[in-house]
Motif scaffolding. Structure first.
Motif, PDB file in Angstrom:
ATOM      1  N   LEU A 237       0.716  -1.396   0.507  1.00 53.46           N
ATOM      2  CA  LEU A 237       0.148   0.274   0.309  1.00 53.46           C
ATOM      3  C   LEU A 237       0.822   1.277   0.058  1.00 53.46           C
ATOM      4  CD1 LEU A 237      -2.320  -1.242   3.070  1.00 53.46           C
ATOM      5  CD2 LEU A 237      -2.920  -0.977   0.503  1.00 53.46           C
ATOM      6  N   THR A 238       0.769   2.520  -0.209  1.00 58.33           N
ATOM      7  CA  THR A 238       1.125   3.534  -0.445  1.00 58.33           C
ATOM      8  C   THR A 238       0.392   4.180   0.456  1.00 58.33           C
ATOM      9  OG1 THR A 238      -0.174   4.808  -2.203  1.00 58.33           O
ATOM     10  CG2 THR A 238       1.256   3.449  -3.150  1.00 58.33           C
ATOM     11  N   SER A 239       0.983   5.210   0.470  1.00 55.59           N
ATOM     12  CA  SER A 239      -0.146   6.133   1.369  1.00 55.59           C
ATOM     13  C   SER A 239      -0.984   7.036   0.985  1.00 55.59           C
ATOM     14  CB  SER A 239       0.494   7.601   1.672  1.00 55.59           C
ATOM     15  OG  SER A 239       1.151   8.189   1.162  1.00 55.59           O
ATOM     16  N   ALA A 240      -2.068   7.434   0.959  1.00 54.75           N
ATOM     17  CA  ALA A 240      -3.064   7.482   0.415  1.00 54.75           C
ATOM     18  C   ALA A 240      -3.111   9.306  -0.030  1.00 54.75           C
ATOM     19  CB  ALA A 240      -4.683   7.833   0.966  1.00 54.75           C
ATOM     20  N   SER A 268      -7.565  -4.892  14.848  1.00 52.50           N
ATOM     21  CA  SER A 268      -6.560  -5.883  14.969  1.00 52.50           C
ATOM     22  C   SER A 268      -7.191  -7.051  15.232  1.00 52.50           C
ATOM     23  CB  SER A 268      -5.687  -5.113  16.492  1.00 52.50           C
ATOM     24  OG  SER A 268      -6.527  -5.281  17.654  1.00 52.50           O
ATOM     25  N   ARG A 269      -6.477  -7.625  15.503  1.00 49.39           N
ATOM     26  CA  ARG A 269      -6.593  -9.419  15.656  1.00 49.39           C
ATOM     27  C   ARG A 269      -6.660 -10.204  17.590  1.00 49.39           C
ATOM     28  NH1 ARG A 269      -1.637 -13.067  13.955  1.00 49.39           N
ATOM     29  NH2 ARG A 269      -3.239 -15.103  15.031  1.00 49.39           N
ATOM     30  N   VAL A 270      -6.735  -8.972  18.108  1.00 44.46           N
ATOM     31  CA  VAL A 270      -7.204  -9.084  19.851  1.00 44.46           C
ATOM     32  C   VAL A 270      -8.989  -7.956  19.502  1.00 44.46           C
ATOM     33  CG1 VAL A 270      -4.657  -9.573  20.828  1.00 44.46           C
ATOM     34  CG2 VAL A 270      -6.325  -7.018  20.409  1.00 44.46           C
ATOM     35  N   GLY A 271      -9.102  -7.597  18.042  1.00 42.99           N
ATOM     36  CA  GLY A 271     -10.380  -7.295  18.804  1.00 42.99           C
ATOM     37  C   GLY A 271     -10.892  -5.754  18.450  1.00 42.99           C
ATOM     38  N   ALA A 272      -9.424  -4.705  18.999  1.00 44.33           N
ATOM     39  CA  ALA A 272      -8.994  -3.435  18.800  1.00 44.33           C
ATOM     40  C   ALA A 272      -8.935  -2.453  17.612  1.00 44.33           C
ATOM     41  CB  ALA A 272      -8.304  -2.417  19.542  1.00 44.33           C
ATOM     42  N   THR A 273     -10.033  -1.319  17.461  1.00 43.12           N
ATOM     43  CA  THR A 273     -10.265  -0.613  16.382  1.00 43.12           C
ATOM     44  C   THR A 273      -8.978   0.181  16.386  1.00 43.12           C
ATOM     45  OG1 THR A 273     -12.554  -1.639  15.282  1.00 43.12           O
ATOM     46  CG2 THR A 273     -11.829   0.035  14.218  1.00 43.12           C
ATOM     47  N   VAL A 274      -9.003   0.180  15.306  1.00 43.00           N
ATOM     48  CA  VAL A 274      -7.268   1.415  14.865  1.00 43.00           C
ATOM     49  C   VAL A 274      -7.188   1.691  13.461  1.00 43.00           C
ATOM     50  CG1 VAL A 274      -4.425   1.913  15.716  1.00 43.00           C
ATOM     51  CG2 VAL A 274      -5.782   0.087  16.571  1.00 43.00           C
ATOM     52  N   LYS A 275      -7.039   3.133  14.007  1.00 38.48           N
ATOM     53  CA  LYS A 275      -6.602   4.300  12.651  1.00 38.48           C
ATOM     54  C   LYS A 275      -5.246   4.472  12.688  1.00 38.48           C
ATOM     55  CE  LYS A 275      -7.638   8.552  10.607  1.00 38.48           C
ATOM     56  NZ  LYS A 275      -5.941   8.572   9.868  1.00 38.48           N
ATOM     57  N   VAL A 276      -5.037   3.181  11.570  1.00 38.25           N
ATOM     58  CA  VAL A 276      -3.325   3.970  11.121  1.00 38.25           C
ATOM     59  C   VAL A 276      -2.730   4.461   9.820  1.00 38.25           C
ATOM     60  CG1 VAL A 276      -1.542   2.355   9.638  1.00 38.25           C
ATOM     61  CG2 VAL A 276      -3.157   1.145  12.047  1.00 38.25           C
ATOM     62  N   SER A 277      -1.915   4.916   9.791  1.00 39.49           N
ATOM     63  CA  SER A 277      -1.540   6.519   9.199  1.00 39.49           C
ATOM     64  C   SER A 277      -0.569   5.824   8.048  1.00 39.49           C
ATOM     65  CB  SER A 277      -1.848   7.321   9.682  1.00 39.49           C
ATOM     66  OG  SER A 277      -2.844   7.947   9.969  1.00 39.49           O
ATOM     67  N   ILE A 278      -0.103   5.919   6.685  1.00 38.16           N
ATOM     68  CA  ILE A 278       1.112   5.965   5.992  1.00 38.16           C
ATOM     69  C   ILE A 278       2.029   6.547   5.728  1.00 38.16           C
ATOM     70  CG2 ILE A 278       2.265   4.084   4.147  1.00 38.16           C
ATOM     71  CD1 ILE A 278      -1.122   2.874   4.238  1.00 38.16           C
ATOM     72  N   PRO A 279       3.051   6.798   6.447  1.00 30.78           N
ATOM     73  CA  PRO A 279       3.782   8.124   6.221  1.00 30.78           C
ATOM     74  C   PRO A 279       4.128   8.063   4.502  1.00 30.78           C
ATOM     75  CG  PRO A 279       4.772   6.700   7.388  1.00 30.78           C
ATOM     76  CD  PRO A 279       3.642   6.265   7.114  1.00 30.78           C
ATOM     77  N   ARG A 280       3.720   9.761   3.359  1.00 31.00           N
ATOM     78  CA  ARG A 280       4.317   9.669   2.411  1.00 31.00           C
ATOM     79  C   ARG A 280       5.067   8.764   2.099  1.00 31.00           C
ATOM     80  NH1 ARG A 280       2.252  15.440   0.565  1.00 31.00           N
ATOM     81  NH2 ARG A 280       0.802  15.140   1.835  1.00 31.00           N
ATOM     82  N   GLY A 281       6.593   8.782   2.392  1.00 32.10           N
ATOM     83  CA  GLY A 281       7.491   8.402   1.327  1.00 32.10           C
ATOM     84  C   GLY A 281       7.886   6.625   1.694  1.00 32.10           C
ATOM     85  N   CYS A 282       6.548   6.199   3.120  1.00 30.98           N
ATOM     86  CA  CYS A 282       6.760   4.460   3.356  1.00 30.98           C
ATOM     87  C   CYS A 282       5.351   3.948   2.231  1.00 30.98           C
ATOM     88  CB  CYS A 282       6.674   4.616   4.393  1.00 30.98           C
ATOM     89  SG  CYS A 282       7.714   5.919   5.521  1.00 30.98           S
ATOM     90  N   LEU A 283       6.174   2.596   2.481  1.00 30.26           N
ATOM     91  CA  LEU A 283       5.216   1.702   1.540  1.00 30.26           C
ATOM     92  C   LEU A 283       4.958   1.027   3.286  1.00 30.26           C
ATOM     93  CD1 LEU A 283       7.074  -0.147  -1.618  1.00 30.26           C
ATOM     94  CD2 LEU A 283       4.455   1.416  -0.598  1.00 30.26           C
ATOM     95  N   ASP A 320      -6.680   9.015  -3.223  1.00 26.43           N
ATOM     96  CA  ASP A 320      -6.405   8.368  -4.551  1.00 26.43           C
ATOM     97  C   ASP A 320      -5.421   7.658  -3.499  1.00 26.43           C
ATOM     98  OD1 ASP A 320      -7.746   8.756  -6.874  1.00 26.43           O
ATOM     99  OD2 ASP A 320      -7.664  10.871  -5.979  1.00 26.43           O
ATOM    100  N   THR A 321      -5.169   6.133  -3.829  1.00 24.94           N
ATOM    101  CA  THR A 321      -4.127   4.814  -3.478  1.00 24.94           C
ATOM    102  C   THR A 321      -3.796   4.492  -4.259  1.00 24.94           C
ATOM    103  OG1 THR A 321      -3.743   3.927  -1.302  1.00 24.94           O
ATOM    104  CG2 THR A 321      -5.165   3.661  -2.042  1.00 24.94           C
ATOM    105  N   LEU A 322      -2.508   3.275  -3.943  1.00 23.31           N
ATOM    106  CA  LEU A 322      -2.587   2.037  -5.087  1.00 23.31           C
ATOM    107  C   LEU A 322      -2.042   0.870  -3.862  1.00 23.31           C
ATOM    108  CD1 LEU A 322      -1.459   0.515  -7.581  1.00 23.31           C
ATOM    109  CD2 LEU A 322       1.180   1.598  -6.924  1.00 23.31           C
ATOM    110  N   ALA A 323      -3.059  -0.360  -4.032  1.00 24.93           N
ATOM    111  CA  ALA A 323      -2.956  -1.713  -3.291  1.00 24.93           C
ATOM    112  C   ALA A 323      -2.225  -2.563  -4.491  1.00 24.93           C
ATOM    113  CB  ALA A 323      -4.403  -2.101  -2.995  1.00 24.93           C
ATOM    114  N   VAL A 324      -1.294  -3.083  -4.025  1.00 27.57           N
ATOM    115  CA  VAL A 324      -0.283  -3.970  -4.952  1.00 27.57           C
ATOM    116  C   VAL A 324      -1.250  -5.612  -4.694  1.00 27.57           C
ATOM    117  CG1 VAL A 324       1.169  -4.854  -6.130  1.00 27.57           C
ATOM    118  CG2 VAL A 324       1.024  -2.940  -6.331  1.00 27.57           C
ATOM    119  N   PHE A 325      -1.027  -6.674  -4.401  1.00 28.59           N
ATOM    120  CA  PHE A 325      -1.354  -7.575  -4.235  1.00 28.59           C
ATOM    121  C   PHE A 325      -1.327  -8.621  -4.742  1.00 28.59           C
ATOM    122  CE2 PHE A 325      -5.630  -5.723  -4.452  1.00 28.59           C
ATOM    123  CZ  PHE A 325      -6.337  -4.891  -3.534  1.00 28.59           C
ATOM    124  N   THR A 326       0.428  -8.917  -3.953  1.00 24.68           N
ATOM    125  CA  THR A 326       0.729 -10.743  -4.816  1.00 24.68           C
ATOM    126  C   THR A 326       0.640 -11.553  -4.027  1.00 24.68           C
ATOM    127  OG1 THR A 326       2.164 -10.188  -2.351  1.00 24.68           O
ATOM    128  CG2 THR A 326       2.755  -8.758  -3.626  1.00 24.68           C
TER     129      THR A 326
END
Length: 353
Positions: A237-240, A268-283, A320-326
């Motif tokens: 995933l790229t950042s949005a 999450s795997r323990v049931g918590a709903t968490v907002k996750v942010s992807i930094p712009r220069g990261c994958l 807009d974002t890009l997802a690549v499904f391997t």
């Protein structure tokens, strides 16, 4: 109904590209990213500088494609592939059985990663055009605003898959030590040799109502993308990119979404709903259902969704974002009874009734 118990934004586990290359990511870090209490996502930093320009160009192109006239978009569709090649909008069903019209997609088969001459998955699967139909590319002479779209898309997808292969290598090291009977190097093999990997450019249309109305189009938290799990191995995933379509000036990326609650959420795997942010220069890389099967449940696909922009005055913000499904090759087994083709067919039928 809206999600309850949403926690504040949380930093996902982050590793450097160099540590992945040298194989020095500790097992404890992988356990934190993908283990029993994890969010099932890892962020990779220190991506080559070229990535930022490729991301900017491709995500701007995603928005430009989504805003082409309807009759032009039809020329970019592939109905025989259930709209899983080229342009797709309003063809996928949501959890309530309604068609998803708040999101447009542009699907690209990434077989070119293994062999530049390929445009679709290889194998004797004549009844599976979702993966074996060739890519559809916009005519750049007809749409000069999309000049370079194909080369940009292919270059960025290659960069994402290269990085996914390094994440896969780290997962293989962990799995070999912790999962009985795990095939040494299997996930990296899948990522590097697959002709089935598929990219999806995603354009989320404004979720704010037209001017003069006071309520959002949907009251659901997952209005921009319904809660789901990915069915591949690792999803890159790229950042949005957020753009304000109500602006009359040049389309420049907003520094942040105008609504701080908008964005990607993971259960999450323990049931918590968490907002996750992807930094712009990261994958970022998420686990999918095929990997869950391959690792006998040690790495699990985690439910996630995207919440739309609800605040921001009269703005009409898009994402807009890009997802690549391997994904494994169509003929590779994901469990004792099914190859990936059979497994993927089940998913396609479920989502495109």
């Amino acid at each position: 109904m809206a999600e309850c118990g949403v926690t504040k934004p949380q930093d996902a586990v982050t590793v450097s590209l160099d540590d992945l290359k040298t194989g020095t990511v500790p097992f404890t870090v992988l356990e934190e990213a993908f283990g029993p209490t994890s969010l099932g996502i890892i962020i990779v930093k220190d991506i080559p500088e070229r990535f930022l320009e490729l991301r900017r160009r491709l995500l701007l192109a995603s928005s430009q494609i989504a805003n082409l006239p309807t009759e032009d978009l039809k020329l970019l569709e592939c109905p025989e592939a259930k709209w899983l090649v080229g342009w797709s909008c309003g063809k996928e069903t949501l959890k309530d059985g309604k068609y998803d019209t708040l999101k447009g997609s542009y699907y690209i088969n990434c077989a070119f990663y293994k062999d530049p001459s390929l445009s679709s998955a290889q194998g004797h699967y004549p009844d599976f055009p979702e993966y074996t139909a060739p890519n559809i590319w916009p005519d750049e002479s007809t749409y000069p605003q999309l000049c370079g779209f194909r080369t940009t898309a292919e270059e960025l997808c290659r960069l994402v898959i290269d990085t996914a292969a390094l994440v896969a290598r780290a997962c293989d090291r962990y799995a070999k030590e912790n999962i009985e009977g795990y095939r040494d190097g299997y996930l990296e093999h899948v990522v590097k040799t697959s002709t089935t990997t598929k990219a999806r450019l995603l354009h989320y249309f404004p979720s704010l109502p037209p001017s003069g109305q006071n309520t959002p189009i949907s009251g659901e938290d997952d209005d921009w993308c319904a809660t789901h799990v990915d069915h591949g191995c690792l999803t890159g995933l790229t950042s949005a990119m957020y753009l304000d379509k109500s602006s009359s000036g040049p389309q420049d990326e907003l520094p942040l979404a105008p609504d701080p609650a908008a964005g990607l959420y993971i259960r999450s795997r323990v049931g918590a709903t968490v907002k996750v942010s992807i930094p712009r220069g990261c994958l970022a890389f998420q686990t999918g259902e095929a990997l869950e099967l391959i690792t006998l449940g040690r790495f699990r696909a985690v439910p996630h969704y995207v919440r739309g922009v609800r605040e921001g005055g009269e703005s009409q913000v898009v994402r807009d974002t890009l997802a690549v499904f391997t994904q494994p090759n169509l003929y590779e087994m994901v469990d004792e009874k099914r190859d990936f083709a059979a497994f993927a067919k089940e998913i396609v039928e479920r989502n495109h009734r």
